[in-house]
Design a protein around this motif. Sequence first.
Motif, PDB file in Angstrom:
ATOM      1  N   LYS A  54       0.810  -1.218   0.000  1.00  0.00           N
ATOM      2  CA  LYS A  54       0.000   0.000   0.000  1.00  0.00           C
ATOM      3  C   LYS A  54       0.841   1.265   0.000  1.00  0.00           C
ATOM      4  CE  LYS A  54      -4.040   1.937   2.403  1.00  0.00           C
ATOM      5  NZ  LYS A  54      -4.954   1.746   3.571  1.00  0.00           N
ATOM      6  N   GLY A  60      -5.283   5.796   9.424  1.00  0.00           N
ATOM      7  CA  GLY A  60      -4.745   5.908   8.074  1.00  0.00           C
ATOM      8  C   GLY A  60      -3.710   7.006   7.934  1.00  0.00           C
ATOM      9  N   GLU A  97      -0.454   5.911   9.337  1.00  0.00           N
ATOM     10  CA  GLU A  97       0.249   4.986   8.449  1.00  0.00           C
ATOM     11  C   GLU A  97       1.038   5.741   7.372  1.00  0.00           C
ATOM     12  OE1 GLU A  97      -2.642   2.260   6.959  1.00  0.00           O
ATOM     13  OE2 GLU A  97      -2.935   1.272   8.898  1.00  0.00           O
TER      14      GLU A  97
END
Length: 279
Positions: free
Chosen positions: A34, A112, A115
């Motif tokens: 990702k 998120g 991250e």
Amino acid sequence: MADVLLAGYNALVHTISPLVHRVFDPLHLTGVGKYWHIMLVSLAVHHLISRTLPHLSKLMLPGVYGRLSSQDKRAWSVSVLCLLHCVFDVCFVVAYLGNAALSGDKMRGRDGNLEIYLSITQGYYIWDMVLCIKNYKDYGPMYLVHAALGVYALLILTSGHLQYYSLVYILPETSSVFLNTRHLLKLAGKSNTALYKANFLIFTITFIGVRFGFEAYHSLLLVVMTYNGDTGLAYYPFACFIALMGMTLTALNIIWLRQIMTATYYTLFKSNSKGNKTQ
């Protein structure tokens, strides 16, 4: 032109990401697929900054930078980049200390935006690990172990496991702010000034307070929870690794503390002291 470059970048990411996912997803490291492009861009930016700093230092501080030896100029650039990174780390982590999603579920709570930040900081840790490898004779094994643990831990943390512990292990960079300031003051010939001594005293206090009062404490709690199997939905081998990493960092901090206390004595009570490089 910018639109063309952005479109090309997005196309590259779209093409490579499935391949990265195919390699790392079976290892439960889904964050690599990702965020791999953010990590690589961050690494490139850190490398570019490290190459630019000598020119900026020569332009902005010609009197200080100009009299340094070649070795000291390299040390100056490394310390400046490390200082900038540590300030960035501390500001971001402090903002997340009260995050309910992370503190509410220390094993699988995730955010998120965190991250993305961890992916950015991964670029620095990879840069730092490469630096430790290139300068292994000067830095020794402890710094390489420290950097390598950070790189792998960030792969785990960006994959949604034990993200709360990113705060536990990055907040200690608070002491590194004062450590790198100390390096820069020393290189600038200010090691006998009150500013240098005050900075070193603050460094010592924050090193002990944050790395033992906060990091080591939470590391011990994680070891106990992991031993009892109380790891919730986190992938158990990752919990074991993070717990082991915490104990390893605590051991390194104990070794460095002895050096720091010796340097503190000579810095505060003796003149013409010879400090030790610590993390």
